[in-house]
Scaffold this motif. Structure first.
Motif, PDB file in Angstrom:
ATOM      1  N   UNK A   9      28.753  34.333 101.994  1.00  0.00           N
ATOM      2  CA  UNK A   9      29.081  33.162 101.191  1.00  0.00           C
ATOM      3  C   UNK A   9      28.352  33.262  99.853  1.00  0.00           C
ATOM      4  N   UNK A  10      29.074  33.457  98.755  1.00  0.00           N
ATOM      5  CA  UNK A  10      28.419  33.556  97.440  1.00  0.00           C
ATOM      6  C   UNK A  10      27.570  32.340  97.105  1.00  0.00           C
ATOM      7  N   UNK A  11      27.904  31.187  97.704  1.00  0.00           N
ATOM      8  CA  UNK A  11      27.126  29.968  97.412  1.00  0.00           C
ATOM      9  C   UNK A  11      25.698  30.066  97.927  1.00  0.00           C
ATOM     10  N   UNK A  12      25.464  31.011  98.847  1.00  0.00           N
ATOM     11  CA  UNK A  12      24.109  31.190  99.376  1.00  0.00           C
ATOM     12  C   UNK A  12      23.329  32.270  98.625  1.00  0.00           C
ATOM     13  N   UNK A  13      23.931  32.831  97.568  1.00  0.00           N
ATOM     14  CA  UNK A  13      23.309  33.953  96.855  1.00  0.00           C
ATOM     15  C   UNK A  13      22.563  33.534  95.597  1.00  0.00           C
ATOM     16  N   UNK A  14      22.427  32.240  95.370  1.00  0.00           N
ATOM     17  CA  UNK A  14      21.693  31.741  94.194  1.00  0.00           C
ATOM     18  C   UNK A  14      22.273  32.300  92.891  1.00  0.00           C
ATOM     19  N   UNK A  15      23.586  32.220  92.773  1.00  0.00           N
ATOM     20  CA  UNK A  15      24.262  32.735  91.582  1.00  0.00           C
ATOM     21  C   UNK A  15      24.237  31.707  90.446  1.00  0.00           C
ATOM     22  N   UNK A  16      24.191  32.159  89.204  1.00  0.00           N
ATOM     23  CA  UNK A  16      24.293  31.247  88.051  1.00  0.00           C
ATOM     24  C   UNK A  16      25.766  30.932  87.776  1.00  0.00           C
ATOM     25  N   UNK A  17      26.363  30.111  88.633  1.00  0.00           N
ATOM     26  CA  UNK A  17      27.807  29.874  88.549  1.00  0.00           C
ATOM     27  C   UNK A  17      28.238  29.388  87.166  1.00  0.00           C
ATOM     28  N   UNK A  18      27.363  28.609  86.506  1.00  0.00           N
ATOM     29  CA  UNK A  18      27.727  28.073  85.190  1.00  0.00           C
ATOM     30  C   UNK A  18      27.703  29.140  84.096  1.00  0.00           C
ATOM     31  N   UNK A  19      27.129  30.315  84.418  1.00  0.00           N
ATOM     32  CA  UNK A  19      27.046  31.392  83.428  1.00  0.00           C
ATOM     33  C   UNK A  19      27.988  32.558  83.717  1.00  0.00           C
ATOM     34  N   UNK A  20      28.627  32.553  84.877  1.00  0.00           N
ATOM     35  CA  UNK A  20      29.522  33.660  85.216  1.00  0.00           C
ATOM     36  C   UNK A  20      30.682  33.728  84.221  1.00  0.00           C
ATOM     37  N   UNK A  21      31.093  34.925  83.907  1.00  0.00           N
ATOM     38  CA  UNK A  21      32.136  35.140  82.900  1.00  0.00           C
ATOM     39  C   UNK A  21      33.503  34.775  83.469  1.00  0.00           C
ATOM     40  N   UNK A  22      34.250  33.978  82.733  1.00  0.00           N
ATOM     41  CA  UNK A  22      35.609  33.624  83.132  1.00  0.00           C
ATOM     42  C   UNK A  22      36.598  34.393  82.252  1.00  0.00           C
ATOM     43  N   UNK A  23      37.884  34.193  82.527  1.00  0.00           N
ATOM     44  CA  UNK A  23      38.912  34.879  81.750  1.00  0.00           C
ATOM     45  C   UNK A  23      39.431  36.117  82.452  1.00  0.00           C
ATOM     46  N   UNK A  24      40.490  36.681  81.915  1.00  0.00           N
ATOM     47  CA  UNK A  24      41.129  37.875  82.463  1.00  0.00           C
ATOM     48  C   UNK A  24      40.553  39.103  81.773  1.00  0.00           C
ATOM     49  N   UNK A  25      40.252  40.134  82.549  1.00  0.00           N
ATOM     50  CA  UNK A  25      39.625  41.339  82.020  1.00  0.00           C
ATOM     51  C   UNK A  25      40.664  42.401  81.683  1.00  0.00           C
ATOM     52  N   UNK A  26      40.471  43.053  80.566  1.00  0.00           N
ATOM     53  CA  UNK A  26      41.366  44.142  80.170  1.00  0.00           C
ATOM     54  C   UNK A  26      41.202  45.306  81.152  1.00  0.00           C
ATOM     55  N   UNK A  27      42.285  45.789  81.756  1.00  0.00           N
ATOM     56  CA  UNK A  27      42.168  46.899  82.694  1.00  0.00           C
ATOM     57  C   UNK A  27      41.803  48.228  82.035  1.00  0.00           C
ATOM     58  N   UNK A  28      41.894  48.302  80.708  1.00  0.00           N
ATOM     59  CA  UNK A  28      41.594  49.558  79.998  1.00  0.00           C
ATOM     60  C   UNK A  28      40.150  49.591  79.505  1.00  0.00           C
ATOM     61  N   UNK A  29      39.763  48.625  78.669  1.00  0.00           N
ATOM     62  CA  UNK A  29      38.428  48.654  78.062  1.00  0.00           C
ATOM     63  C   UNK A  29      37.459  47.677  78.707  1.00  0.00           C
ATOM     64  N   UNK A  30      37.947  46.871  79.657  1.00  0.00           N
ATOM     65  CA  UNK A  30      37.133  45.946  80.459  1.00  0.00           C
ATOM     66  C   UNK A  30      36.599  44.767  79.648  1.00  0.00           C
ATOM     67  N   UNK A  31      37.193  44.501  78.498  1.00  0.00           N
ATOM     68  CA  UNK A  31      36.844  43.309  77.725  1.00  0.00           C
ATOM     69  C   UNK A  31      37.406  42.075  78.414  1.00  0.00           C
ATOM     70  N   UNK A  32      36.637  40.992  78.437  1.00  0.00           N
ATOM     71  CA  UNK A  32      37.118  39.739  79.031  1.00  0.00           C
ATOM     72  C   UNK A  32      37.780  38.871  77.967  1.00  0.00           C
ATOM     73  N   UNK A  33      38.677  37.997  78.428  1.00  0.00           N
ATOM     74  CA  UNK A  33      39.301  37.038  77.530  1.00  0.00           C
ATOM     75  C   UNK A  33      40.571  37.524  76.873  1.00  0.00           C
ATOM     76  N   UNK A  34      41.272  38.472  77.506  1.00  0.00           N
ATOM     77  CA  UNK A  34      42.541  38.909  76.924  1.00  0.00           C
ATOM     78  C   UNK A  34      43.566  37.774  77.007  1.00  0.00           C
TER      79      UNK A  34
END
Length: 323
Positions: free
Chosen positions: A218-243
Protein backbone atom coordinates in the motif's frame (compact mmCIF):
# COMPACT_ATOMS: atom_id res chain seq x y z
CA UNK A 1 4.28 -28.75 -17.01
CA UNK A 2 4.31 -25.22 -15.68
CA UNK A 3 1.11 -24.96 -13.63
CA UNK A 4 1.65 -21.41 -12.37
CA UNK A 5 3.75 -18.93 -14.31
CA UNK A 6 5.79 -16.13 -12.78
CA UNK A 7 4.11 -12.77 -13.23
CA UNK A 8 5.83 -9.39 -13.21
CA UNK A 9 5.49 -8.38 -9.54
CA UNK A 10 2.95 -5.70 -8.67
CA UNK A 11 5.39 -4.51 -6.01
CA UNK A 12 7.93 -3.64 -8.72
CA UNK A 13 5.25 -1.89 -10.82
CA UNK A 14 4.34 0.27 -7.81
CA UNK A 15 7.97 1.15 -7.09
CA UNK A 16 8.54 1.99 -10.78
CA UNK A 17 5.56 4.35 -10.75
CA UNK A 18 6.75 6.00 -7.52
CA UNK A 19 10.32 6.47 -8.77
CA UNK A 20 9.05 7.78 -12.10
CA UNK A 21 6.98 10.48 -10.40
CA UNK A 22 9.12 11.23 -7.35
CA UNK A 23 10.45 14.80 -7.20
CA UNK A 24 14.03 14.64 -8.54
CA UNK A 25 15.36 16.96 -5.82
CA UNK A 26 13.86 14.99 -2.90
CA UNK A 27 16.58 13.12 -0.97
CA UNK A 28 14.18 10.21 -0.30
CA UNK A 29 14.04 9.32 -3.99
CA UNK A 30 17.37 7.46 -3.66
CA UNK A 31 15.81 5.21 -1.02
CA UNK A 32 13.06 4.09 -3.40
CA UNK A 33 15.50 3.74 -6.30
CA UNK A 34 17.66 1.42 -4.19
CA UNK A 35 14.67 -0.68 -3.19
CA UNK A 36 13.52 -0.88 -6.80
CA UNK A 37 17.00 -1.97 -7.90
CA UNK A 38 17.02 -4.80 -5.33
CA UNK A 39 13.55 -6.00 -6.31
CA UNK A 40 14.38 -5.96 -10.02
CA UNK A 41 17.61 -7.87 -9.36
CA UNK A 42 15.68 -10.49 -7.39
CA UNK A 43 13.12 -10.88 -10.16
CA UNK A 44 15.88 -11.13 -12.78
CA UNK A 45 17.45 -13.96 -10.76
CA UNK A 46 14.16 -15.81 -10.58
CA UNK A 47 13.67 -15.48 -14.33
CA UNK A 48 17.21 -16.77 -14.90
CA UNK A 49 16.33 -19.93 -12.97
CA UNK A 50 13.05 -20.19 -14.90
CA UNK A 51 14.99 -20.11 -18.18
CA UNK A 52 17.08 -23.13 -17.23
CA UNK A 53 14.10 -24.97 -15.75
CA UNK A 54 12.27 -24.60 -19.05
CA UNK A 55 14.99 -26.66 -20.72
CA UNK A 56 14.50 -29.82 -18.63
CA UNK A 57 11.98 -32.65 -19.02
CA UNK A 58 8.68 -31.67 -17.37
CA UNK A 59 6.82 -34.91 -18.11
CA UNK A 60 6.86 -36.11 -14.49
CA UNK A 61 6.51 -32.79 -12.72
CA UNK A 62 4.32 -29.76 -12.16
CA UNK A 63 6.07 -26.43 -11.62
CA UNK A 64 4.58 -23.54 -9.67
CA UNK A 65 6.36 -20.19 -9.62
CA UNK A 66 6.02 -17.36 -7.13
CA UNK A 67 3.72 -18.68 -4.39
CA UNK A 68 2.66 -16.56 -1.43
CA UNK A 69 0.52 -18.59 0.94
CA UNK A 70 -1.24 -17.26 4.07
CA UNK A 71 -0.30 -18.89 7.37
CA UNK A 72 -1.80 -17.61 10.63
CA UNK A 73 -1.48 -13.80 10.42
CA UNK A 74 1.36 -13.75 7.89
CA UNK A 75 2.48 -15.46 4.66
CA UNK A 76 5.22 -17.77 3.48
CA UNK A 77 6.71 -17.41 0.02
CA UNK A 78 8.22 -19.95 -2.34
CA UNK A 79 10.12 -18.83 -5.46
CA UNK A 80 9.70 -22.16 -7.25
CA UNK A 81 7.93 -25.36 -6.18
CA UNK A 82 8.27 -28.57 -8.17
CA UNK A 83 5.77 -31.38 -7.61
CA UNK A 84 6.76 -34.92 -8.60
CA UNK A 85 5.18 -38.32 -7.83
CA UNK A 86 8.05 -39.04 -5.41
CA UNK A 87 8.94 -35.75 -3.69
CA UNK A 88 8.39 -32.01 -3.59
CA UNK A 89 11.23 -29.61 -4.31
CA UNK A 90 11.51 -26.00 -3.16
CA UNK A 91 14.06 -23.81 -4.96
CA UNK A 92 14.92 -20.35 -3.68
CA UNK A 93 16.71 -18.05 -6.11
CA UNK A 94 19.33 -15.50 -5.09
CA UNK A 95 20.83 -12.99 -7.49
CA UNK A 96 23.49 -11.50 -5.21
CA UNK A 97 26.65 -10.10 -6.79
CA UNK A 98 30.09 -10.23 -5.20
CA UNK A 99 31.62 -12.97 -3.05
CA UNK A 100 29.10 -15.13 -1.16
CA UNK A 101 30.39 -16.86 1.96
CA UNK A 102 28.11 -19.47 3.51
CA UNK A 103 28.45 -19.90 7.27
CA UNK A 104 25.80 -22.49 8.26
CA UNK A 105 27.05 -22.78 11.83
CA UNK A 106 25.66 -19.31 12.46
CA UNK A 107 22.90 -19.44 9.82
CA UNK A 108 24.47 -16.58 7.92
CA UNK A 109 25.35 -15.66 4.39
CA UNK A 110 28.09 -13.03 4.13
CA UNK A 111 28.27 -11.00 0.94
CA UNK A 112 31.52 -9.10 0.23
CA UNK A 113 31.31 -6.49 -2.52
CA UNK A 114 33.58 -3.48 -3.05
CA UNK A 115 35.30 -4.28 0.28
CA UNK A 116 31.98 -3.98 2.12
CA UNK A 117 30.62 -6.92 4.13
CA UNK A 118 26.88 -7.47 4.42
CA UNK A 119 25.06 -10.14 6.38
CA UNK A 120 22.03 -11.90 4.89
CA UNK A 121 19.79 -14.60 6.37
CA UNK A 122 20.87 -18.15 5.56
CA UNK A 123 18.89 -19.08 2.40
CA UNK A 124 19.24 -22.80 3.19
CA UNK A 125 17.50 -22.23 6.53
CA UNK A 126 14.87 -20.14 4.74
CA UNK A 127 14.02 -23.02 2.40
CA UNK A 128 13.84 -25.42 5.36
CA UNK A 129 11.35 -23.13 7.04
CA UNK A 130 9.36 -22.90 3.81
CA UNK A 131 9.29 -26.71 3.59
CA UNK A 132 7.99 -26.92 7.16
CA UNK A 133 5.31 -24.30 6.46
CA UNK A 134 4.27 -26.06 3.25
CA UNK A 135 3.97 -29.38 5.11
CA UNK A 136 1.78 -27.71 7.78
CA UNK A 137 -0.39 -26.09 5.10
CA UNK A 138 -0.95 -29.43 3.34
CA UNK A 139 -1.67 -31.17 6.64
CA UNK A 140 -4.28 -28.53 7.42
CA UNK A 141 -5.99 -29.54 4.17
CA UNK A 142 -5.75 -33.24 5.03
CA UNK A 143 -2.89 -33.98 2.62
CA UNK A 144 0.13 -35.95 3.77
CA UNK A 145 3.17 -34.24 2.34
CA UNK A 146 5.68 -36.36 0.41
CA UNK A 147 9.36 -35.87 1.28
CA UNK A 148 10.31 -32.25 0.63
CA UNK A 149 13.73 -31.26 -0.64
CA UNK A 150 15.18 -27.76 -0.82
CA UNK A 151 17.78 -26.04 -2.98
CA UNK A 152 19.28 -22.55 -3.26
CA UNK A 153 20.01 -21.31 -6.77
CA UNK A 154 22.64 -18.60 -7.26
CA UNK A 155 21.57 -16.83 -10.46
CA UNK A 156 24.32 -14.23 -10.80
CA UNK A 157 26.93 -15.89 -13.00
CA UNK A 158 29.60 -13.40 -11.85
CA UNK A 159 29.25 -14.08 -8.12
CA UNK A 160 31.89 -16.13 -6.28
CA UNK A 161 30.52 -18.86 -3.99
CA UNK A 162 32.59 -19.90 -0.98
CA UNK A 163 32.05 -22.68 1.55
CA UNK A 164 34.98 -22.11 3.93
CA UNK A 165 33.96 -24.83 6.41
CA UNK A 166 33.41 -27.38 3.63
CA UNK A 167 29.93 -27.94 4.98
CA UNK A 168 28.32 -30.89 3.19
CA UNK A 169 24.85 -29.39 3.21
CA UNK A 170 26.05 -26.18 1.58
CA UNK A 171 27.72 -28.24 -1.16
CA UNK A 172 24.56 -30.32 -1.54
CA UNK A 173 21.96 -27.53 -1.46
CA UNK A 174 23.63 -24.54 -3.13
CA UNK A 175 24.18 -24.47 -6.90
CA UNK A 176 24.31 -22.17 -9.88
CA UNK A 177 21.01 -21.78 -11.75
CA UNK A 178 22.58 -23.05 -14.97
CA UNK A 179 23.21 -26.40 -13.24
CA UNK A 180 19.60 -27.11 -12.27
CA UNK A 181 19.20 -29.95 -14.80
CA UNK A 182 21.89 -31.87 -12.93
CA UNK A 183 20.70 -31.08 -9.39
CA UNK A 184 17.22 -32.61 -9.69
CA UNK A 185 17.93 -36.20 -10.91
CA UNK A 186 19.69 -37.31 -7.67
CA UNK A 187 16.44 -36.69 -5.79
CA UNK A 188 14.72 -39.29 -7.98
CA UNK A 189 17.41 -41.76 -6.95
CA UNK A 190 16.97 -40.85 -3.29
CA UNK A 191 13.16 -40.97 -3.26
CA UNK A 192 11.84 -44.00 -5.17
CA UNK A 193 8.43 -44.58 -3.58
CA UNK A 194 5.53 -43.53 -5.81
CA UNK A 195 3.34 -41.32 -3.59
CA UNK A 196 1.40 -38.92 -5.82
CA UNK A 197 -0.64 -39.63 -8.91
CA UNK A 198 -1.09 -36.95 -11.57
CA UNK A 199 -4.50 -36.20 -10.08
CA UNK A 200 -2.94 -35.84 -6.61
CA UNK A 201 -0.36 -33.43 -7.98
CA UNK A 202 -3.05 -31.43 -9.78
CA UNK A 203 -5.08 -31.29 -6.57
CA UNK A 204 -2.15 -29.89 -4.59
CA UNK A 205 -1.37 -27.39 -7.37
CA UNK A 206 -4.98 -26.16 -7.50
CA UNK A 207 -5.05 -25.83 -3.71
CA UNK A 208 -1.89 -23.74 -3.64
CA UNK A 209 -2.92 -21.55 -6.57
CA UNK A 210 -6.29 -20.88 -4.94
CA UNK A 211 -4.61 -19.96 -1.64
CA UNK A 212 -1.98 -17.74 -3.31
CA UNK A 213 -2.20 -14.04 -2.43
CA UNK A 214 -0.05 -11.64 -4.46
CA UNK A 215 1.95 -9.06 -2.56
CA UNK A 216 0.48 -5.63 -3.25
CA UNK A 217 2.09 -3.00 -0.99
CA UNK A 218 0.00 0.00 0.00
CA UNK A 219 1.74 3.22 -1.14
CA UNK A 220 -0.15 5.07 1.61
CA UNK A 221 2.04 3.26 4.14
CA UNK A 222 5.29 4.34 2.44
CA UNK A 223 5.35 7.93 3.74
CA UNK A 224 5.27 9.37 0.23
CA UNK A 225 5.13 13.14 -0.45
CA UNK A 226 1.84 12.78 -2.33
CA UNK A 227 1.48 16.56 -2.70
CA UNK A 228 4.87 16.71 -4.47
CA UNK A 229 4.57 13.72 -6.81
CA UNK A 230 4.74 14.68 -10.48
CA UNK A 231 1.45 14.62 -12.37
CA UNK A 232 0.78 14.75 -16.10
CA UNK A 233 1.48 12.43 -19.01
CA UNK A 234 5.10 11.48 -19.70
CA UNK A 235 6.65 11.56 -23.14
CA UNK A 236 7.52 7.97 -24.12
CA UNK A 237 10.61 9.22 -26.02
CA UNK A 238 12.39 11.82 -23.86
CA UNK A 239 10.48 11.14 -20.60
CA UNK A 240 9.44 14.78 -20.15
CA UNK A 241 6.25 15.21 -18.12
CA UNK A 242 3.33 17.42 -19.10
CA UNK A 243 2.94 16.60 -22.78
CA UNK A 244 -0.19 18.05 -24.34
CA UNK A 245 -3.23 16.31 -25.85
CA UNK A 246 -4.42 17.96 -29.08
CA UNK A 247 -6.37 16.66 -32.08
CA UNK A 248 -6.28 13.04 -30.96
CA UNK A 249 -2.58 12.90 -30.10
CA UNK A 250 -0.21 13.64 -27.24
CA UNK A 251 2.57 15.98 -28.37
CA UNK A 252 5.81 16.63 -26.53
CA UNK A 253 6.98 20.24 -26.73
CA UNK A 254 10.51 19.21 -25.78
CA UNK A 255 11.28 16.66 -28.50
CA UNK A 256 8.25 16.80 -30.81
CA UNK A 257 7.33 13.13 -30.27
CA UNK A 258 3.67 12.29 -30.87
CA UNK A 259 1.70 9.44 -29.30
CA UNK A 260 -1.89 8.23 -29.35
CA UNK A 261 -1.72 6.22 -26.14
CA UNK A 262 0.80 7.88 -23.80
CA UNK A 263 -2.00 8.28 -21.25
CA UNK A 264 -2.13 4.50 -20.71
CA UNK A 265 1.09 4.51 -18.65
CA UNK A 266 0.01 7.64 -16.79
CA UNK A 267 -3.26 5.99 -15.78
CA UNK A 268 -1.39 2.85 -14.69
CA UNK A 269 0.79 5.07 -12.50
CA UNK A 270 -2.31 6.65 -10.98
CA UNK A 271 -3.90 3.30 -10.11
CA UNK A 272 -0.62 1.95 -8.71
CA UNK A 273 0.05 4.96 -6.49
CA UNK A 274 -3.34 6.40 -5.56
CA UNK A 275 -5.65 3.42 -5.58
CA UNK A 276 -7.85 1.19 -7.69
CA UNK A 277 -10.37 3.77 -8.92
CA UNK A 278 -10.57 7.14 -10.65
CA UNK A 279 -13.27 9.63 -11.55
CA UNK A 280 -13.40 11.74 -14.70
CA UNK A 281 -12.47 14.81 -12.65
CA UNK A 282 -9.46 13.08 -11.10
CA UNK A 283 -8.42 11.89 -14.56
CA UNK A 284 -8.58 15.43 -15.96
CA UNK A 285 -6.56 16.84 -13.07
CA UNK A 286 -3.89 14.13 -13.16
CA UNK A 287 -3.52 14.09 -16.95
CA UNK A 288 -3.87 17.88 -17.22
CA UNK A 289 -6.74 17.54 -19.68
CA UNK A 290 -9.14 20.48 -19.61
CA UNK A 291 -12.07 19.13 -21.59
CA UNK A 292 -14.56 16.77 -19.85
CA UNK A 293 -15.58 15.31 -23.22
CA UNK A 294 -11.94 14.58 -24.10
CA UNK A 295 -11.43 12.90 -20.71
CA UNK A 296 -14.55 10.81 -21.22
CA UNK A 297 -13.38 9.75 -24.69
CA UNK A 298 -9.91 8.78 -23.42
CA UNK A 299 -11.35 6.80 -20.51
CA UNK A 300 -13.68 4.98 -22.90
CA UNK A 301 -10.75 4.05 -25.14
CA UNK A 302 -9.12 1.88 -22.44
CA UNK A 303 -10.01 -1.53 -21.00
CA UNK A 304 -11.67 -0.16 -17.88
CA UNK A 305 -14.71 -1.22 -15.95
CA UNK A 306 -17.00 1.29 -14.25
CA UNK A 307 -19.78 1.82 -11.76
CA UNK A 308 -22.40 4.53 -11.62
CA UNK A 309 -24.13 6.87 -13.98
CA UNK A 310 -22.42 9.06 -16.52
CA UNK A 311 -22.14 12.00 -14.10
CA UNK A 312 -20.95 10.05 -11.04
CA UNK A 313 -19.13 7.26 -12.84
CA UNK A 314 -16.09 5.66 -11.20
CA UNK A 315 -13.59 3.78 -13.36
CA UNK A 316 -11.53 0.73 -12.42
CA UNK A 317 -8.73 -1.15 -14.25
CA UNK A 318 -9.98 -4.17 -16.20
CA UNK A 319 -8.45 -7.63 -15.74
CA UNK A 320 -5.97 -7.16 -18.56
CA UNK A 321 -5.17 -3.50 -17.95
CA UNK A 322 -1.71 -4.10 -16.43
CA UNK A 323 -0.69 -6.81 -18.92
Amino acid sequence: MIEKTREYPKEIMILEAIVRRFPPDDFKKAEFEKKLYRKRAGYKGERTLDYFLEQIDHSEMLILHDLRIPVNSTHFQIDTLILTPYFLLIIDSKNYAGTLIFLPEFNQLIRVQNDIEEVFPDPILQTKIQASQLKAFLKKHHITSPPTENLVAISNAQSIIKNPTNDKEVSYRVFRSSNVAFKIPPFYQKHTQFLLSKNDMKKIARLLIKAHESLVPDPKSMNLPFDKLITGVQCPACETFGIVYHQGKWTCKSCGQKSKDAHFQALKDYFLIYGPSITSKQFREFMKVGSPSTAKRLLASMSLTFDGTTKGRIYFPGKSFFD
